[in-house]
Design an enzyme around this catalytic site. Structure first.
Site, PDB file in Angstrom:
ATOM      1  N   LYS A 194       0.811  -1.382  -0.152  1.00 29.86           N
ATOM      2  CA  LYS A 194      -0.073  -0.029   0.132  1.00 29.86           C
ATOM      3  C   LYS A 194       0.761   1.443  -0.054  1.00 29.86           C
ATOM      4  CE  LYS A 194      -4.076   1.331   2.892  1.00 29.86           C
ATOM      5  NZ  LYS A 194      -4.767   1.132   3.897  1.00 29.86           N
ATOM      6  N   SER A 202      -9.530   0.232   3.061  1.00 27.60           N
ATOM      7  CA  SER A 202      -8.807   1.229   2.291  1.00 27.60           C
ATOM      8  C   SER A 202      -7.721   0.570   1.241  1.00 27.60           C
ATOM      9  CB  SER A 202      -8.251   2.540   2.954  1.00 27.60           C
ATOM     10  OG  SER A 202      -7.249   1.833   3.931  1.00 27.60           O
ATOM     11  N   SER A 226      -9.814  -2.067   6.914  1.00 26.43           N
ATOM     12  CA  SER A 226      -9.018  -1.872   5.461  1.00 26.43           C
ATOM     13  C   SER A 226      -8.463  -2.909   5.074  1.00 26.43           C
ATOM     14  CB  SER A 226      -8.189  -0.557   5.536  1.00 26.43           C
ATOM     15  OG  SER A 226      -8.972   0.784   5.847  1.00 26.43           O
TER      16      SER A 226
END
Lengths: 468, 66
Positions: free
Chosen positions: A80, A155, A179
Protein backbone atom coordinates in the site's frame (compact mmCIF):
# COMPACT_ATOMS: atom_id res chain seq x y z
CA UNK A 1 8.10 -24.84 -13.75
CA UNK A 2 4.58 -23.58 -14.44
CA UNK A 3 3.62 -19.92 -14.11
CA UNK A 4 5.22 -18.68 -10.84
CA UNK A 5 2.29 -16.27 -10.40
CA UNK A 6 0.16 -19.30 -9.58
CA UNK A 7 2.27 -20.16 -6.53
CA UNK A 8 1.39 -19.09 -3.01
CA UNK A 9 3.95 -17.00 -1.15
CA UNK A 10 5.00 -20.03 0.88
CA UNK A 11 5.52 -22.20 -2.21
CA UNK A 12 7.17 -19.39 -4.16
CA UNK A 13 9.67 -18.61 -1.39
CA UNK A 14 10.46 -22.32 -1.14
CA UNK A 15 10.86 -22.70 -4.93
CA UNK A 16 13.27 -19.75 -5.08
CA UNK A 17 15.26 -21.02 -2.11
CA UNK A 18 15.55 -24.49 -3.68
CA UNK A 19 16.48 -22.84 -6.99
CA UNK A 20 13.55 -24.40 -8.83
CA UNK A 21 12.91 -20.94 -10.19
CA UNK A 22 15.04 -17.81 -10.06
CA UNK A 23 13.94 -14.56 -8.47
CA UNK A 24 14.56 -12.86 -11.82
CA UNK A 25 12.22 -15.30 -13.61
CA UNK A 26 9.53 -14.72 -11.01
CA UNK A 27 9.91 -10.95 -11.17
CA UNK A 28 9.79 -10.95 -14.95
CA UNK A 29 6.65 -13.12 -14.95
CA UNK A 30 4.90 -10.88 -12.42
CA UNK A 31 5.88 -7.70 -14.31
CA UNK A 32 4.39 -9.20 -17.48
CA UNK A 33 1.21 -10.05 -15.60
CA UNK A 34 0.99 -6.55 -14.12
CA UNK A 35 1.23 -5.11 -17.63
CA UNK A 36 -1.85 -7.09 -18.69
CA UNK A 37 -3.94 -6.52 -15.57
CA UNK A 38 -3.11 -2.94 -14.60
CA UNK A 39 -5.31 -1.31 -17.27
CA UNK A 40 -8.24 -3.44 -16.07
CA UNK A 41 -7.96 -3.04 -12.28
CA UNK A 42 -5.63 -0.08 -11.52
CA UNK A 43 -3.99 -1.86 -8.59
CA UNK A 44 -0.57 -0.21 -8.84
CA UNK A 45 0.25 3.40 -8.07
CA UNK A 46 3.77 2.90 -9.40
CA UNK A 47 5.68 -0.08 -10.82
CA UNK A 48 9.43 -0.04 -10.13
CA UNK A 49 10.42 -2.59 -12.77
CA UNK A 50 14.08 -1.66 -13.11
CA UNK A 51 14.79 -1.57 -9.37
CA UNK A 52 12.89 -4.83 -8.91
CA UNK A 53 14.86 -6.64 -11.61
CA UNK A 54 18.12 -5.40 -10.06
CA UNK A 55 17.04 -6.67 -6.64
CA UNK A 56 15.97 -10.00 -8.15
CA UNK A 57 19.32 -10.53 -9.88
CA UNK A 58 21.16 -9.62 -6.66
CA UNK A 59 19.05 -12.17 -4.77
CA UNK A 60 19.88 -14.82 -7.38
CA UNK A 61 23.61 -14.04 -7.17
CA UNK A 62 23.52 -14.26 -3.37
CA UNK A 63 21.75 -17.60 -3.54
CA UNK A 64 24.28 -18.93 -6.05
CA UNK A 65 26.93 -18.06 -3.44
CA UNK A 66 25.02 -19.94 -0.76
CA UNK A 67 23.71 -16.82 0.98
CA UNK A 68 20.07 -16.78 2.02
CA UNK A 69 18.92 -13.53 3.60
CA UNK A 70 15.82 -14.99 5.21
CA UNK A 71 12.56 -16.86 4.67
CA UNK A 72 11.46 -14.44 1.93
CA UNK A 73 14.73 -14.50 0.00
CA UNK A 74 14.23 -13.17 -3.53
CA UNK A 75 10.45 -12.75 -3.23
CA UNK A 76 8.95 -9.70 -4.95
CA UNK A 77 6.14 -7.98 -3.04
CA UNK A 78 4.31 -4.65 -3.31
CA UNK A 79 2.64 -2.61 -0.59
CA UNK A 80 0.00 0.00 0.00
CA UNK A 81 1.36 3.43 -0.96
CA UNK A 82 1.52 4.55 2.67
CA UNK A 83 4.56 2.51 3.71
CA UNK A 84 7.41 4.96 3.39
CA UNK A 85 10.66 4.11 1.64
CA UNK A 86 13.39 6.65 2.26
CA UNK A 87 13.98 8.77 -0.85
CA UNK A 88 10.95 7.40 -2.71
CA UNK A 89 7.49 8.73 -3.43
CA UNK A 90 4.72 7.87 -0.99
CA UNK A 91 1.60 9.69 -2.14
CA UNK A 92 -0.97 7.98 0.10
CA UNK A 93 -3.63 8.05 -2.62
CA UNK A 94 -3.86 11.80 -2.29
CA UNK A 95 -3.40 15.05 -4.16
CA UNK A 96 -2.00 16.68 -1.03
CA UNK A 97 0.96 14.30 -0.87
CA UNK A 98 1.49 14.22 -4.63
CA UNK A 99 5.24 14.24 -5.20
CA UNK A 100 6.04 13.73 -1.51
CA UNK A 101 9.32 11.95 -0.87
CA UNK A 102 9.52 9.89 2.29
CA UNK A 103 12.30 10.84 4.73
CA UNK A 104 12.60 7.36 6.30
CA UNK A 105 11.62 3.75 5.66
CA UNK A 106 8.75 2.00 7.43
CA UNK A 107 9.95 -0.51 10.01
CA UNK A 108 7.66 -3.16 8.50
CA UNK A 109 9.45 -2.77 5.15
CA UNK A 110 12.88 -2.79 6.80
CA UNK A 111 11.96 -6.11 8.41
CA UNK A 112 10.59 -7.58 5.17
CA UNK A 113 13.78 -6.59 3.39
CA UNK A 114 15.82 -8.21 6.17
CA UNK A 115 13.80 -11.38 5.50
CA UNK A 116 14.90 -11.19 1.85
CA UNK A 117 11.88 -9.61 0.11
CA UNK A 118 11.98 -6.61 -2.22
CA UNK A 119 9.43 -4.26 -3.78
CA UNK A 120 7.83 -4.43 -7.22
CA UNK A 121 6.23 -1.05 -6.64
CA UNK A 122 3.55 0.74 -4.64
CA UNK A 123 -0.15 -0.10 -4.60
CA UNK A 124 -3.09 2.24 -4.93
CA UNK A 125 -5.23 2.96 -1.91
CA UNK A 126 -8.11 5.11 -0.74
CA UNK A 127 -7.09 8.73 -0.14
CA UNK A 128 -5.24 8.83 3.20
CA UNK A 129 -6.70 5.36 3.97
CA UNK A 130 -10.02 6.94 4.95
CA UNK A 131 -12.68 4.98 3.09
CA UNK A 132 -13.98 1.40 2.96
CA UNK A 133 -14.94 0.93 -0.70
CA UNK A 134 -11.87 1.54 -2.88
CA UNK A 135 -13.09 4.69 -4.60
CA UNK A 136 -10.45 7.33 -5.23
CA UNK A 137 -11.11 10.53 -7.18
CA UNK A 138 -7.39 11.34 -7.48
CA UNK A 139 -5.83 8.07 -8.64
CA UNK A 140 -8.93 6.44 -10.14
CA UNK A 141 -10.93 3.69 -8.47
CA UNK A 142 -9.23 0.34 -8.03
CA UNK A 143 -11.40 -2.38 -9.60
CA UNK A 144 -12.29 -5.83 -8.37
CA UNK A 145 -10.30 -8.47 -10.31
CA UNK A 146 -13.30 -10.82 -10.26
CA UNK A 147 -15.67 -8.26 -11.77
CA UNK A 148 -14.19 -4.85 -12.52
CA UNK A 149 -17.53 -3.07 -12.21
CA UNK A 150 -17.48 -4.00 -8.51
CA UNK A 151 -15.57 -2.47 -5.61
CA UNK A 152 -12.42 -3.95 -4.12
CA UNK A 153 -13.13 -2.70 -0.63
CA UNK A 154 -10.77 -0.32 1.04
CA UNK A 155 -8.76 1.28 2.08
CA UNK A 156 -6.13 -1.28 1.04
CA UNK A 157 -7.80 -1.48 -2.35
CA UNK A 158 -4.67 -2.03 -4.45
CA UNK A 159 -3.39 -4.66 -2.01
CA UNK A 160 -6.61 -6.67 -2.29
CA UNK A 161 -6.80 -6.35 -6.07
CA UNK A 162 -3.10 -7.11 -6.69
CA UNK A 163 -3.08 -10.24 -4.52
CA UNK A 164 -6.47 -11.33 -5.90
CA UNK A 165 -5.26 -10.99 -9.51
CA UNK A 166 -2.03 -12.84 -8.66
CA UNK A 167 0.14 -9.81 -9.47
CA UNK A 168 2.03 -10.26 -6.21
CA UNK A 169 2.01 -13.16 -3.76
CA UNK A 170 1.40 -10.86 -0.78
CA UNK A 171 1.10 -7.19 0.11
CA UNK A 172 0.95 -5.08 3.23
CA UNK A 173 -2.28 -3.29 3.96
CA UNK A 174 -3.36 -1.40 7.05
CA UNK A 175 -6.52 -1.83 9.12
CA UNK A 176 -7.97 1.02 11.18
CA UNK A 177 -11.64 0.37 10.43
CA UNK A 178 -11.60 -2.76 8.26
CA UNK A 179 -9.09 -1.80 5.57
CA UNK A 180 -7.43 -5.21 5.36
CA UNK A 181 -10.43 -7.44 6.02
CA UNK A 182 -12.82 -5.73 3.59
CA UNK A 183 -10.51 -5.96 0.54
CA UNK A 184 -9.70 -9.55 1.52
CA UNK A 185 -13.42 -10.37 1.60
CA UNK A 186 -14.33 -8.56 -1.62
CA UNK A 187 -11.28 -9.75 -3.60
CA UNK A 188 -11.19 -13.38 -2.43
CA UNK A 189 -7.89 -13.33 -0.55
CA UNK A 190 -6.76 -13.88 3.02
CA UNK A 191 -6.10 -10.86 5.23
CA UNK A 192 -4.69 -10.61 8.75
CA UNK A 193 -5.55 -7.62 10.94
CA UNK A 194 -2.92 -7.95 13.64
CA UNK A 195 -3.35 -7.25 17.36
CA UNK A 196 -2.72 -3.59 18.15
CA UNK A 197 0.89 -3.39 19.29
CA UNK A 198 2.04 -6.52 17.47
CA UNK A 199 3.58 -4.92 14.35
CA UNK A 200 5.33 -1.56 14.28
CA UNK A 201 3.54 1.32 12.58
CA UNK A 202 6.67 3.46 12.47
CA UNK A 203 7.00 5.40 9.23
CA UNK A 204 3.69 4.23 7.89
CA UNK A 205 1.15 6.97 7.22
CA UNK A 206 -1.04 7.40 10.31
CA UNK A 207 -4.82 7.73 10.35
CA UNK A 208 -5.63 6.99 14.02
CA UNK A 209 -2.82 6.46 16.51
CA UNK A 210 -5.14 4.39 18.72
CA UNK A 211 -6.59 2.11 16.06
CA UNK A 212 -4.03 1.79 13.23
CA UNK A 213 -2.59 -1.67 12.57
CA UNK A 214 -0.24 -3.12 9.97
CA UNK A 215 -0.88 -6.51 8.39
CA UNK A 216 -0.70 -8.65 5.26
CA UNK A 217 -3.05 -9.68 2.50
CA UNK A 218 -1.99 -12.91 0.82
CA UNK A 219 -3.42 -16.01 -0.73
CA UNK A 220 -3.44 -18.23 2.34
CA UNK A 221 -3.31 -18.06 6.13
CA UNK A 222 0.09 -19.72 5.96
CA UNK A 223 1.29 -16.92 3.67
CA UNK A 224 -0.01 -14.29 6.09
CA UNK A 225 1.95 -16.03 8.83
CA UNK A 226 5.18 -15.69 6.81
CA UNK A 227 4.70 -11.92 6.58
CA UNK A 228 3.53 -11.58 10.18
CA UNK A 229 6.49 -13.62 11.44
CA UNK A 230 8.87 -11.32 9.58
CA UNK A 231 7.26 -8.08 10.77
CA UNK A 232 5.98 -8.73 14.32
CA UNK A 233 7.83 -7.75 17.48
CA UNK A 234 9.10 -4.74 19.38
CA UNK A 235 10.39 -1.64 17.62
CA UNK A 236 11.87 1.31 19.52
CA UNK A 237 10.33 3.62 16.92
CA UNK A 238 6.81 2.51 17.88
CA UNK A 239 6.36 2.41 21.68
CA UNK A 240 3.04 0.54 21.38
CA UNK A 241 5.06 -2.53 20.40
CA UNK A 242 7.06 -2.45 23.63
CA UNK A 243 6.96 -5.96 25.03
CA UNK A 244 5.16 -7.34 21.99
CA UNK A 245 5.76 -11.07 21.67
CA UNK A 246 7.77 -12.41 18.75
CA UNK A 247 5.87 -14.65 16.35
CA UNK A 248 5.27 -18.18 17.68
CA UNK A 249 5.47 -20.47 14.64
CA UNK A 250 4.47 -23.54 16.64
CA UNK A 251 1.27 -21.91 17.88
CA UNK A 252 0.42 -21.06 14.27
CA UNK A 253 0.45 -24.78 13.43
CA UNK A 254 -1.86 -26.03 16.20
CA UNK A 255 -4.67 -28.34 15.10
CA UNK A 256 -8.20 -27.03 15.71
CA UNK A 257 -9.19 -30.17 17.61
CA UNK A 258 -10.03 -29.09 21.13
CA UNK A 259 -10.23 -25.39 20.28
CA UNK A 260 -13.43 -23.50 21.00
CA UNK A 261 -15.06 -21.22 18.44
CA UNK A 262 -17.83 -18.86 19.44
CA UNK A 263 -20.73 -17.89 17.21
CA UNK A 264 -22.43 -14.64 18.28
CA UNK A 265 -26.15 -14.83 18.89
CA UNK A 266 -26.85 -11.43 17.38
CA UNK A 267 -25.46 -8.43 15.44
CA UNK A 268 -23.05 -10.40 13.21
CA UNK A 269 -25.76 -12.83 12.19
CA UNK A 270 -28.54 -10.30 11.63
CA UNK A 271 -29.72 -9.22 8.17
CA UNK A 272 -27.16 -11.23 6.18
CA UNK A 273 -27.58 -11.86 2.49
CA UNK A 274 -28.44 -15.49 1.85
CA UNK A 275 -25.04 -16.39 0.33
CA UNK A 276 -23.18 -15.00 3.35
CA UNK A 277 -25.51 -16.74 5.78
CA UNK A 278 -24.93 -20.03 3.97
CA UNK A 279 -21.15 -19.48 3.97
CA UNK A 280 -21.23 -19.02 7.74
CA UNK A 281 -23.26 -22.22 8.24
CA UNK A 282 -20.90 -24.16 5.97
CA UNK A 283 -17.82 -22.85 7.78
CA UNK A 284 -19.29 -23.82 11.16
CA UNK A 285 -19.79 -27.35 9.79
CA UNK A 286 -16.20 -27.42 8.53
CA UNK A 287 -14.77 -26.37 11.89
CA UNK A 288 -16.95 -28.95 13.63
CA UNK A 289 -15.59 -31.59 11.28
CA UNK A 290 -12.07 -30.42 12.18
CA UNK A 291 -12.78 -31.14 15.83
CA UNK A 292 -13.39 -27.61 17.10
CA UNK A 293 -16.07 -27.10 19.72
CA UNK A 294 -18.72 -24.64 18.56
CA UNK A 295 -20.53 -22.57 21.19
CA UNK A 296 -22.88 -19.62 21.07
CA UNK A 297 -21.69 -16.38 22.63
CA UNK A 298 -23.58 -13.35 23.80
CA UNK A 299 -21.37 -10.38 23.01
CA UNK A 300 -21.74 -6.94 24.58
CA UNK A 301 -23.68 -4.44 22.47
CA UNK A 302 -21.60 -4.11 19.32
CA UNK A 303 -23.39 -0.95 18.18
CA UNK A 304 -22.05 0.81 21.26
CA UNK A 305 -18.53 -0.49 20.63
CA UNK A 306 -18.83 0.68 17.01
CA UNK A 307 -19.97 4.14 18.13
CA UNK A 308 -16.93 4.46 20.38
CA UNK A 309 -14.69 3.40 17.47
CA UNK A 310 -16.26 6.02 15.21
CA UNK A 311 -15.59 8.77 17.75
CA UNK A 312 -11.95 7.77 18.24
CA UNK A 313 -11.06 7.41 14.56
CA UNK A 314 -12.88 10.61 13.60
CA UNK A 315 -11.17 12.82 16.16
CA UNK A 316 -7.69 11.38 15.67
CA UNK A 317 -7.92 11.59 11.87
CA UNK A 318 -9.16 15.19 12.10
CA UNK A 319 -6.28 16.01 14.41
CA UNK A 320 -3.69 14.67 11.94
CA UNK A 321 -5.31 16.51 9.06
CA UNK A 322 -6.17 19.78 10.83
CA UNK A 323 -3.30 21.77 9.26
CA UNK A 324 -4.41 20.77 5.74
CA UNK A 325 -8.09 21.22 6.56
CA UNK A 326 -7.22 24.80 7.50
CA UNK A 327 -5.22 25.55 4.38
CA UNK A 328 -5.81 22.99 1.63
CA UNK A 329 -9.31 21.65 2.20
CA UNK A 330 -10.12 21.85 -1.51
CA UNK A 331 -7.35 19.40 -2.32
CA UNK A 332 -9.19 16.51 -0.67
CA UNK A 333 -11.82 14.45 -2.43
CA UNK A 334 -15.26 15.45 -1.20
CA UNK A 335 -16.02 12.30 0.78
CA UNK A 336 -12.68 12.21 2.57
CA UNK A 337 -12.81 15.96 3.31
CA UNK A 338 -16.32 15.65 4.74
CA UNK A 339 -15.42 12.69 6.90
CA UNK A 340 -12.28 14.39 8.21
CA UNK A 341 -14.17 17.56 9.08
CA UNK A 342 -16.77 15.44 10.91
CA UNK A 343 -14.05 14.71 13.45
CA UNK A 344 -13.94 18.33 14.55
CA UNK A 345 -17.50 18.06 15.89
CA UNK A 346 -16.87 15.82 18.89
CA UNK A 347 -16.15 17.37 22.25
CA UNK A 348 -12.98 16.64 24.19
CA UNK A 349 -14.96 14.78 26.84
CA UNK A 350 -16.72 12.60 24.25
CA UNK A 351 -13.38 11.65 22.71
CA UNK A 352 -11.65 10.94 26.00
CA UNK A 353 -14.54 8.93 27.40
CA UNK A 354 -14.54 6.82 24.24
CA UNK A 355 -10.80 6.35 24.63
CA UNK A 356 -10.92 5.57 28.36
CA UNK A 357 -13.75 3.05 27.89
CA UNK A 358 -11.58 0.90 25.63
CA UNK A 359 -10.04 -1.11 28.49
CA UNK A 360 -13.33 -1.88 30.24
CA UNK A 361 -14.92 -2.69 26.87
CA UNK A 362 -12.15 -5.17 26.09
CA UNK A 363 -12.52 -6.75 29.54
CA UNK A 364 -16.27 -7.13 28.95
CA UNK A 365 -15.66 -8.71 25.54
CA UNK A 366 -13.17 -11.20 26.96
CA UNK A 367 -15.57 -12.09 29.77
CA UNK A 368 -18.34 -12.66 27.21
CA UNK A 369 -16.29 -15.00 25.02
CA UNK A 370 -15.06 -16.99 28.04
CA UNK A 371 -12.64 -19.70 26.95
CA UNK A 372 -13.25 -19.22 23.21
CA UNK A 373 -10.09 -19.25 21.12
CA UNK A 374 -11.86 -17.28 18.40
CA UNK A 375 -15.25 -16.18 17.25
CA UNK A 376 -16.40 -16.76 13.69
CA UNK A 377 -18.44 -14.04 11.94
CA UNK A 378 -19.04 -12.63 8.46
CA UNK A 379 -16.74 -9.88 7.20
CA UNK A 380 -19.62 -8.06 5.52
CA UNK A 381 -23.29 -8.75 5.00
CA UNK A 382 -22.91 -9.15 1.22
CA UNK A 383 -20.38 -9.73 -1.53
CA UNK A 384 -18.88 -6.72 -3.35
CA UNK A 385 -21.41 -4.10 -4.44
CA UNK A 386 -20.80 -2.24 -7.68
CA UNK A 387 -18.59 0.83 -7.90
CA UNK A 388 -21.55 2.78 -9.28
CA UNK A 389 -23.98 1.96 -6.48
CA UNK A 390 -21.48 2.91 -3.78
CA UNK A 391 -20.14 5.99 -5.59
CA UNK A 392 -21.83 8.36 -3.17
CA UNK A 393 -19.02 10.91 -2.90
CA UNK A 394 -19.76 13.31 -0.07
CA UNK A 395 -23.52 13.22 -0.65
CA UNK A 396 -26.29 12.83 1.88
CA UNK A 397 -26.18 9.04 1.56
CA UNK A 398 -22.42 8.72 2.15
CA UNK A 399 -22.45 8.00 5.89
CA UNK A 400 -25.17 5.36 5.51
CA UNK A 401 -23.27 3.55 2.73
CA UNK A 402 -20.01 3.64 4.70
CA UNK A 403 -21.66 2.42 7.90
CA UNK A 404 -23.33 -0.38 5.96
CA UNK A 405 -20.09 -1.63 4.42
CA UNK A 406 -18.14 -1.39 7.70
CA UNK A 407 -20.86 -2.76 9.99
CA UNK A 408 -18.87 -5.81 11.12
CA UNK A 409 -15.48 -4.10 11.20
CA UNK A 410 -15.25 -1.48 13.90
CA UNK A 411 -15.58 -3.53 17.12
CA UNK A 412 -12.40 -5.44 16.25
CA UNK A 413 -10.50 -2.19 15.74
CA UNK A 414 -11.80 -0.57 18.90
CA UNK A 415 -10.97 -3.66 20.98
CA UNK A 416 -7.54 -4.01 19.34
CA UNK A 417 -8.14 -7.67 18.55
CA UNK A 418 -6.54 -9.76 15.81
CA UNK A 419 -8.84 -10.94 13.02
CA UNK A 420 -8.27 -13.09 9.96
CA UNK A 421 -10.52 -12.94 6.91
CA UNK A 422 -10.49 -16.13 4.83
CA UNK A 423 -12.27 -16.81 1.53
CA UNK A 424 -15.20 -19.04 2.45
CA UNK A 425 -17.62 -19.07 -0.49
CA UNK A 426 -18.67 -17.44 -3.74
CA UNK A 427 -21.94 -15.64 -4.24
CA UNK A 428 -24.41 -16.81 -6.85
CA UNK A 429 -23.14 -13.92 -8.93
CA UNK A 430 -19.59 -15.28 -8.79
CA UNK A 431 -18.05 -12.86 -6.29
CA UNK A 432 -15.94 -13.97 -3.32
CA UNK A 433 -17.25 -14.07 0.23
CA UNK A 434 -14.91 -14.02 3.23
CA UNK A 435 -15.51 -14.80 6.87
CA UNK A 436 -13.53 -13.39 9.76
CA UNK A 437 -12.09 -15.26 12.70
CA UNK A 438 -11.67 -12.84 15.59
CA UNK A 439 -9.14 -13.83 18.21
CA UNK A 440 -7.82 -12.89 21.63
CA UNK A 441 -5.13 -10.23 22.15
CA UNK A 442 -1.71 -11.31 20.82
CA UNK A 443 -3.04 -14.72 19.78
CA UNK A 444 -2.82 -13.93 16.08
CA UNK A 445 -1.15 -17.31 15.62
CA UNK A 446 -4.32 -19.12 16.74
CA UNK A 447 -6.21 -17.49 13.88
CA UNK A 448 -3.53 -18.60 11.45
CA UNK A 449 -3.83 -22.16 12.75
CA UNK A 450 -7.62 -22.11 12.34
CA UNK A 451 -7.43 -20.42 8.94
CA UNK A 452 -4.85 -22.88 7.64
CA UNK A 453 -6.91 -25.85 8.81
CA UNK A 454 -9.99 -24.36 7.14
CA UNK A 455 -8.04 -23.86 3.91
CA UNK A 456 -6.87 -27.47 4.01
CA UNK A 457 -10.54 -28.47 3.87
CA UNK A 458 -11.75 -25.92 1.29
CA UNK A 459 -10.56 -24.59 -2.06
CA UNK A 460 -11.98 -21.06 -2.22
CA UNK A 461 -8.53 -19.55 -1.64
CA UNK A 462 -7.10 -21.43 -4.63
CA UNK A 463 -9.53 -19.97 -7.17
CA UNK A 464 -8.23 -17.13 -9.30
CA UNK A 465 -10.05 -14.64 -11.52
CA UNK A 466 -9.57 -14.71 -15.29
CA UNK A 467 -8.24 -11.65 -17.07
CA UNK A 468 -11.37 -9.50 -17.68
CA UNK B 1 -28.28 12.69 27.47
CA UNK B 2 -27.67 14.19 24.03
CA UNK B 3 -30.68 13.60 21.77
CA UNK B 4 -29.00 15.07 18.75
CA UNK B 5 -26.11 17.31 17.83
CA UNK B 6 -26.98 20.90 17.00
CA UNK B 7 -25.33 22.61 14.02
CA UNK B 8 -24.53 25.52 16.33
CA UNK B 9 -22.40 23.25 18.50
CA UNK B 10 -20.59 21.90 15.42
CA UNK B 11 -19.87 25.42 14.20
CA UNK B 12 -18.55 26.47 17.61
CA UNK B 13 -16.24 23.46 18.03
CA UNK B 14 -14.90 23.78 14.46
CA UNK B 15 -14.27 27.49 15.03
CA UNK B 16 -12.35 26.69 18.20
CA UNK B 17 -10.21 24.27 16.16
CA UNK B 18 -9.75 27.02 13.52
CA UNK B 19 -11.16 24.76 10.82
CA UNK B 20 -13.37 26.58 8.35
CA UNK B 21 -16.64 24.86 7.48
CA UNK B 22 -18.22 24.99 4.05
CA UNK B 23 -21.64 26.59 3.64
CA UNK B 24 -24.26 24.28 5.23
CA UNK B 25 -21.35 22.24 6.59
CA UNK B 26 -22.44 22.46 10.21
CA UNK B 27 -25.86 20.99 9.47
CA UNK B 28 -24.37 18.11 7.44
CA UNK B 29 -21.76 17.34 10.08
CA UNK B 30 -24.35 17.47 12.85
CA UNK B 31 -26.37 14.83 11.02
CA UNK B 32 -23.27 12.69 10.42
CA UNK B 33 -22.05 12.64 14.02
CA UNK B 34 -25.41 12.39 15.77
CA UNK B 35 -25.50 8.58 15.69
CA UNK B 36 -22.17 7.93 17.46
CA UNK B 37 -22.64 10.83 19.89
CA UNK B 38 -26.17 9.87 20.93
CA UNK B 39 -25.45 6.13 20.95
CA UNK B 40 -22.46 6.59 23.24
CA UNK B 41 -24.22 9.11 25.46
CA UNK B 42 -27.29 6.88 25.77
CA UNK B 43 -25.16 4.13 27.30
CA UNK B 44 -24.38 6.48 30.16
CA UNK B 45 -21.14 4.65 30.89
CA UNK B 46 -19.81 5.29 34.37
CA UNK B 47 -16.05 4.95 34.22
CA UNK B 48 -14.08 4.51 37.42
CA UNK B 49 -11.85 7.48 38.10
CA UNK B 50 -8.79 5.23 37.84
CA UNK B 51 -9.55 4.19 34.27
CA UNK B 52 -7.30 5.83 31.70
CA UNK B 53 -6.58 5.09 28.03
CA UNK B 54 -3.61 2.89 29.01
CA UNK B 55 -5.97 0.63 30.98
CA UNK B 56 -6.63 -0.94 27.59
CA UNK B 57 -3.02 -2.09 27.35
CA UNK B 58 -3.16 -3.54 30.84
CA UNK B 59 -6.29 -5.57 29.99
CA UNK B 60 -4.80 -6.67 26.66
CA UNK B 61 -1.51 -7.84 28.18
CA UNK B 62 -3.20 -9.55 31.12
CA UNK B 63 -5.27 -11.73 28.79
CA UNK B 64 -2.22 -12.52 26.66
CA UNK B 65 -0.37 -13.79 29.75
CA UNK B 66 -3.25 -15.91 31.03
Amino acid sequence: MSDPAELSLTDLASAIRRRKVSSAEVTKALLARIKKWQPKINAFARVEAEDAMKAARAADRALANGKIRGPLHGVPLAHKDMYYVKGKLSECGSKIRKGWIAPATATALVKLEAAGAFRLGALNMVEFAFGPTGHNVHTGHVRNPWMPAHVTGGSSSGSGAAVGARLVPAALGSDTGGSIRLPAHFCGVTGLKTTNGRVSRANAMPLSFTLDTVGPLARTAEDCALIAAATAGPDPLDPTTDGAPAWDSQAAKRAPRGMTIGIPKSFYVDDLERDVDQALDDAIATFRKLGARIVQVDLPDQTLVSAAALIVIAVEAASYHAPWLRGRAKDYGEQVRNRLINGTAYSGIEYLEALRWRGPALAAHLAAIGQCDAILVPTARSAAPTIAETDVGGGANAEAVILGVTRFMRPVNYLGLPALTVPAAFSKGGLPIGLQLIGRPFRDETLIALGAAFQNETDYHTRAPALP
Amino acid sequence: MAKDVAPERVAAVAAAARIPLPRDGAARIARAVTMPVTRFAAANIALDMEVEPATFVAVQRKDAQS
